[in-house]
Enzyme design. Sequence first.
Site, mmCIF file in Angstrom:
data_model
loop_
_atom_site.group_PDB
_atom_site.id
_atom_site.type_symbol
_atom_site.label_atom_id
_atom_site.label_comp_id
_atom_site.label_asym_id
_atom_site.label_seq_id
_atom_site.Cartn_x
_atom_site.Cartn_y
_atom_site.Cartn_z
ATOM 1 N N GLU A 1 0.700 -1.321 0.108
ATOM 2 C CA GLU A 1 -0.166 0.191 0.009
ATOM 3 C C GLU A 1 0.871 1.353 -0.020
ATOM 4 O O GLU A 1 1.840 1.311 0.721
ATOM 5 C CB GLU A 1 -0.884 -0.010 1.306
ATOM 6 C CG GLU A 1 -1.755 1.417 1.501
ATOM 7 C CD GLU A 1 -2.825 0.867 2.211
ATOM 8 O OE1 GLU A 1 -3.693 -0.075 2.001
ATOM 9 O OE2 GLU A 1 -3.235 1.490 3.148
ATOM 10 N N TYR B 1 -6.781 7.138 -0.426
ATOM 11 C CA TYR B 1 -7.680 8.203 -0.886
ATOM 12 C C TYR B 1 -7.690 9.323 0.136
ATOM 13 O O TYR B 1 -7.995 8.883 1.481
ATOM 14 C CB TYR B 1 -8.986 7.780 -1.029
ATOM 15 C CG TYR B 1 -9.833 8.626 -1.971
ATOM 16 C CD1 TYR B 1 -9.731 8.819 -3.341
ATOM 17 C CD2 TYR B 1 -11.034 9.587 -1.260
ATOM 18 C CE1 TYR B 1 -10.302 9.598 -4.219
ATOM 19 C CE2 TYR B 1 -11.714 10.413 -2.150
ATOM 20 C CZ TYR B 1 -11.380 10.807 -3.524
ATOM 21 O OH TYR B 1 -12.191 11.184 -4.336
HETATM 22 P P1 FAD Z 1 -19.295 1.299 6.227
HETATM 23 O O1 FAD Z 1 -19.033 -0.013 5.333
HETATM 24 O O2 FAD Z 1 -20.215 2.085 5.622
HETATM 25 O O3 FAD Z 1 -19.324 1.047 7.546
HETATM 26 C C1 FAD Z 1 -19.222 2.185 8.465
HETATM 27 C C2 FAD Z 1 -19.894 1.748 9.666
HETATM 28 O O4 FAD Z 1 -21.138 1.914 9.524
HETATM 29 C C3 FAD Z 1 -19.889 0.590 10.305
HETATM 30 O O5 FAD Z 1 -19.946 0.576 11.885
HETATM 31 C C4 FAD Z 1 -20.879 -0.286 10.112
HETATM 32 O O6 FAD Z 1 -21.204 -1.450 10.576
HETATM 33 C C5 FAD Z 1 -21.929 0.699 9.691
HETATM 34 N N1 FAD Z 1 -23.076 0.337 8.852
HETATM 35 C C6 FAD Z 1 -22.803 -0.136 7.449
HETATM 36 N N2 FAD Z 1 -23.765 -0.050 6.592
HETATM 37 C C7 FAD Z 1 -24.677 0.350 7.576
HETATM 38 C C8 FAD Z 1 -26.222 0.709 7.164
HETATM 39 N N3 FAD Z 1 -26.709 0.206 6.142
HETATM 40 N N4 FAD Z 1 -26.817 1.088 8.080
HETATM 41 C C9 FAD Z 1 -26.173 1.485 9.603
HETATM 42 N N5 FAD Z 1 -25.081 1.234 9.535
HETATM 43 C C10 FAD Z 1 -24.127 0.874 8.665
HETATM 44 N N6 FAD Z 1 -10.125 5.977 4.770
HETATM 45 C C11 FAD Z 1 -9.628 6.884 4.027
HETATM 46 O O7 FAD Z 1 -10.260 8.193 4.375
HETATM 47 N N7 FAD Z 1 -9.127 6.656 2.954
HETATM 48 C C12 FAD Z 1 -8.559 5.473 2.724
HETATM 49 O O8 FAD Z 1 -7.922 5.201 1.682
HETATM 50 C C13 FAD Z 1 -8.949 4.345 3.444
HETATM 51 N N8 FAD Z 1 -8.565 3.013 3.329
HETATM 52 C C14 FAD Z 1 -8.905 2.091 4.136
HETATM 53 C C15 FAD Z 1 -8.548 0.654 3.577
HETATM 54 C C16 FAD Z 1 -8.885 -0.458 4.441
HETATM 55 C C17 FAD Z 1 -8.498 -1.817 4.210
HETATM 56 C C18 FAD Z 1 -9.906 0.041 5.878
HETATM 57 C C19 FAD Z 1 -10.180 -1.278 6.562
HETATM 58 C C20 FAD Z 1 -10.083 1.300 5.933
HETATM 59 C C21 FAD Z 1 -9.651 1.999 5.388
HETATM 60 N N9 FAD Z 1 -9.907 3.516 5.675
HETATM 61 C C22 FAD Z 1 -9.566 4.502 4.758
HETATM 62 C C23 FAD Z 1 -10.878 3.780 6.962
HETATM 63 C C24 FAD Z 1 -12.344 3.871 6.510
HETATM 64 O O9 FAD Z 1 -12.656 4.769 5.693
HETATM 65 C C25 FAD Z 1 -13.049 3.928 7.791
HETATM 66 O O10 FAD Z 1 -12.981 2.619 8.533
HETATM 67 C C26 FAD Z 1 -14.589 4.283 7.732
HETATM 68 O O11 FAD Z 1 -14.757 4.687 9.006
HETATM 69 C C27 FAD Z 1 -15.575 3.125 7.295
HETATM 70 O O12 FAD Z 1 -15.512 2.767 6.203
HETATM 71 P P2 FAD Z 1 -16.174 1.452 5.502
HETATM 72 O O13 FAD Z 1 -16.104 1.632 4.188
HETATM 73 O O14 FAD Z 1 -16.051 0.121 6.283
HETATM 74 O O15 FAD Z 1 -17.743 1.910 5.951
#
Ligand code: FAD
Length: 288
Positions: free
Chosen positions: A17, A49
């Site tokens: 990464e 990002y």
């Molecule tokens: P989601 O899948 O939307 O989940 C977020 C929260 O909402 C969780 O608690 C989930 O249980 C809950 N949730 C999901 N769907 C629903 C629903 N329908 N209703 C109610 N609650 C729900 N951040 C950056 O800014 N840039 C990056 O490049 C970056 N890369 C990452 C790479 C990896 C491998 C990981 C693990 C994280 C990365 N992050 C990055 C951090 C990430 O953006 C955060 O962890 C963020 O808080 C959650 O993103 P997510 O896509 O998992 O969100």
Amino acid sequence: MKIKDIIKNNKTTVSFEVFPPKEWSKIETTKAVVDEMTESHPAFMSVTYGAAGTTSGFTTEIAQEILSKGVTPLAHLTCLTSTRDKVRHVVQEMKETGVENILALRGDIPEGFTFPDEQYFEHAYQLINEIKSMGDFCIGGACYPEVHPESENRVTDIEYLKQKVDCGVDFLTSQMFFDNNVFFNFREMCAIKGINVPLIAGIMPVTKASQITRIIKLSDCTLPVKFEKIVERFGENDNAMKQAGIVYAAEQIIDLMANGVNNIHIYTMNKPDVAAAIVRELGDIINE
Ligand code: FAD
């Protein structure tokens, strides 16, 4: 090439990464980091990002650099602080520049942020639906073996993960963890819940004691006693800590592989020397 095709056979894959610079003037420095990292032959390289999406063009530019070195890029994309139109624009830009793989993320909620209206995507699953509607992308999502910090509990967390996967995610990359049992339990939970896409295990080599506070703040992950002892003993000596962190990460990877985890993503954090050292440490094990 699509990442789902790279990871579909039972071979081990190790990916790296990088993060883009905060200012355009540093783009060449980051490209040099990319070039050096590709010398360790990762299966693919992801590029993060910027939290507020203001440097989206930097992610695409670095993804193109990865591609130009003959390595498959995985571009991260967050949606929380960008309007739907802006998100669509970035996806289109990625498509036009040959990016086939996107890690679709919500992004962390910034302090003082008022929750989005319908101009914005609230969760990653909505972004996934949008990307799917825009072309033939391979889409990854994030998963959290120790539960996402905002989740009420493990049950709702895994239910929402299932929802995300059902939207058409091709693979999941995990948040970092330092205790492999955490990942093995999570893998079982996914299987019980019918989450059958490949899980890529995220490994963070800790090479400085000062990284730890930030890691825990960001990810809420637990540190096993074995790891705490290493930091206690070597944390004050930069060279020793770096070496211990590399060996700890390599041992974690070997144990994961021995337990049937084929796909490993190393949070190499723009450190080509650390990436190379782990690959060296693993030696022929990677090609086993
Ligand atoms: P989601 O899948 O939307 O989940 C977020 C929260 O909402 C969780 O608690 C989930 O249980 C809950 N949730 C999901 N769907 C629903 C629903 N329908 N209703 C109610 N609650 C729900 N951040 C950056 O800014 N840039 C990056 O490049 C970056 N890369 C990452 C790479 C990896 C491998 C990981 C693990 C994280 C990365 N992050 C990055 C951090 C990430 O953006 C955060 O962890 C963020 O808080 C959650 O993103 P997510 O896509 O998992 O969100």
